[in-house]
Design an enzyme around this catalytic site. Structure first.
Site, PDB file in Angstrom:
ATOM      1  N   LYS A 234      64.123  63.899  36.749  1.00  0.00           N
ATOM      2  CA  LYS A 234      63.348  65.058  36.279  1.00  0.00           C
ATOM      3  C   LYS A 234      63.011  66.023  37.414  1.00  0.00           C
ATOM      4  O   LYS A 234      63.067  65.689  38.590  1.00  0.00           O
ATOM      5  CB  LYS A 234      62.083  64.577  35.556  1.00  0.00           C
ATOM      6  CG  LYS A 234      62.420  64.069  34.146  1.00  0.00           C
ATOM      7  CD  LYS A 234      61.205  63.777  33.301  1.00  0.00           C
ATOM      8  CE  LYS A 234      61.664  63.300  31.915  1.00  0.00           C
ATOM      9  NZ  LYS A 234      60.566  62.808  31.087  1.00  0.00           N
ATOM     10  N   ARG A 268      62.111  54.167  31.708  1.00  0.00           N
ATOM     11  CA  ARG A 268      63.232  54.831  31.026  1.00  0.00           C
ATOM     12  C   ARG A 268      64.058  55.581  32.063  1.00  0.00           C
ATOM     13  O   ARG A 268      63.538  56.419  32.790  1.00  0.00           O
ATOM     14  CB  ARG A 268      62.663  55.788  29.973  1.00  0.00           C
ATOM     15  CG  ARG A 268      63.691  56.528  29.143  1.00  0.00           C
ATOM     16  CD  ARG A 268      62.996  57.452  28.145  1.00  0.00           C
ATOM     17  NE  ARG A 268      63.938  58.154  27.292  1.00  0.00           N
ATOM     18  CZ  ARG A 268      64.564  59.265  27.646  1.00  0.00           C
ATOM     19  NH1 ARG A 268      64.342  59.828  28.818  1.00  0.00           N
ATOM     20  NH2 ARG A 268      65.402  59.832  26.806  1.00  0.00           N
TER      21      ARG A 268
HETATM   22  C1  7PJ Z   1      61.198  61.177  27.876  1.00  0.00           C
HETATM   23  C2  7PJ Z   1      61.616  60.773  26.613  1.00  0.00           C
HETATM   24  C3  7PJ Z   1      60.065  60.520  28.469  1.00  0.00           C
HETATM   25  C4  7PJ Z   1      59.961  59.169  26.486  1.00  0.00           C
HETATM   26  C5  7PJ Z   1      62.867  62.387  27.305  1.00  0.00           C
HETATM   27  C6  7PJ Z   1      64.723  63.421  29.934  1.00  0.00           C
HETATM   28  C7  7PJ Z   1      64.122  64.311  28.895  1.00  0.00           C
HETATM   29  N1  7PJ Z   1      61.017  59.769  25.922  1.00  0.00           N
HETATM   30  N2  7PJ Z   1      62.663  61.553  26.266  1.00  0.00           N
HETATM   31  N3  7PJ Z   1      59.482  59.532  27.720  1.00  0.00           N
HETATM   32  N4  7PJ Z   1      62.008  62.173  28.302  1.00  0.00           N
HETATM   33  N5  7PJ Z   1      59.338  58.184  25.832  1.00  0.00           N
HETATM   34  O1  7PJ Z   1      65.174  62.309  29.671  1.00  0.00           O
HETATM   35  O2  7PJ Z   1      64.765  63.875  31.090  1.00  0.00           O
HETATM   36  O3  7PJ Z   1      59.596  60.819  29.561  1.00  0.00           O
HETATM   37  S1  7PJ Z   1      64.113  63.591  27.264  1.00  0.00           S
END
Ligand code: 7PJ
Length: 290
Positions: A234, A268
């Site tokens: 990010k 994640r």
């Molecule tokens: C997140 C997400 C996060 C959760 C995305 C990316 C953008 N779901 N989906 N937490 N970010 N739970 O993956 O950079 O931070 S999409």
């Protein structure tokens, strides 16, 4: 680091109920990201066919992912809107194939009730909703599904959220939001054993907000639920290190370690192999017993 208690992970050692399947969060787990969108920002268009998605998911599971998060709608600012049937058409075949083959929990990254229902019918055990089940009918769809739910905080909406994010007390406000969403879930019949919370790094937050949330992540244990974080690649990393999206691995690992040190249960990430190693090393220190 002095304010942080390394033992805090023990407090959130829990078992997550994923539509009847149990995921032991006594050790922190890694969630691998599988985008099946043509426009997601870091791997745009790489995994559009089911075969390619399967191959990438196999790799992530072999590398130690415990959850694979399948997303068919990009939340990137400015991303094109996808119809519900198109989103279902993207994610369901992939989820069916993954569930038939892989011994992990499959999560669906969506805010739409019809997609939630279709994904769980196809075998998904978790719903990952960046809108925390605030869309019409999402709460009921998630409740009926029996799946685990990740409730994420976002200020604003993906199109405009980074324009001028503002908070008086970012940690307090994010926590208050999540506390209310947890209560709404419990009222709707979603047991706490099915819930995970996520401060939503990068979703309506400035760099300073993101850094403060990470520094104070341990405060979220007050909600007594497992904590999931997503910082992989990010812009908070890009901004600190002045790195492009393809060159943020080391920064992402540092963030993952800081989160696990403070008791995060799920990381994640796009970079599963490296993150699993870092998480295991960090958890060995946190859990002690040596
Ligand atoms: C997140 C997400 C996060 C959760 C995305 C990316 C953008 N779901 N989906 N937490 N970010 N739970 O993956 O950079 O931070 S999409």
């Amino acid at each position: 680091m002095s304010a942080v208690t390394p033992g805090s992970v023990v407090k959130s050692g829990k078992v997550l109920d994923c539509a009847g399947r149990k995921l032991d969060l006594g050790t922190p787990r890694v969630m691998g990201i599988l985008n099946v969108t043509p426009d997601s920002f870091s791997e745009g268009g790489n995994f559009l066919s089911v075969d390619k998605a399967l191959a990438h998911a196999r790799r992530m599971v072999a590398d130690g992912a415990s959850i694979v998060d399948v997303g068919g709608e990009s939340t990137r600012p400015g991303a094109a809107l996808v119809s519900i049937s198109k989103e279902i058409g993207r994610v369901v075949p992939v989820i069916e194939a993954l569930c038939a083959e892989l011994p992990v929990i499959i999560s669906v990254d969506t805010s739409r009730p019809d997609v939630m229902a279709a994904a769980v019918a196809a075998g998904a055990g978790m719903i990952n909703d960046v809108r925390a089940l605030l869309s019409d009918d999402a709460l009921a769809a998630a409740a009926d599904s029996g799946a685990a739910v990740c409730l994420m905080h976002m200020q604003g909406n993906p199109r405009t959220m980074q324009n001028n994010p503002r908070y008086g007390d970012v940690v307090g406000e994010v926590m208050t939001f999540l506390r209310h969403r947890v209560a709404a879930c419990v009222d709707a019949g979603i047991a706490r054993q099915r819930l995970v919370i996520d401060p939503g790094f990068g979703f309506g937050k400035s760099l300073a907000h993101n850094l403060e949330l990470l520094k104070r992540l341990d405060l979220f244990h007050e909600l007594q639920l497992p904590i999931l974080v997503g910082m992989s690649r990010k812009s908070m990393i890009g901004r600190v290190l002045d790195k492009e999206v393809g060159d943020r691995l080391v920064g992402g690992i540092a963030c993952a370690v800081l989160a696990v040190w403070q008791g995060a249960s799920v990381i994640r990430t796009h970079d599963v192999r490296e993150t699993v190693e870092a998480v295991r090393m960090c958890h060995a220190v946190v859990a002690g017993g040596f």
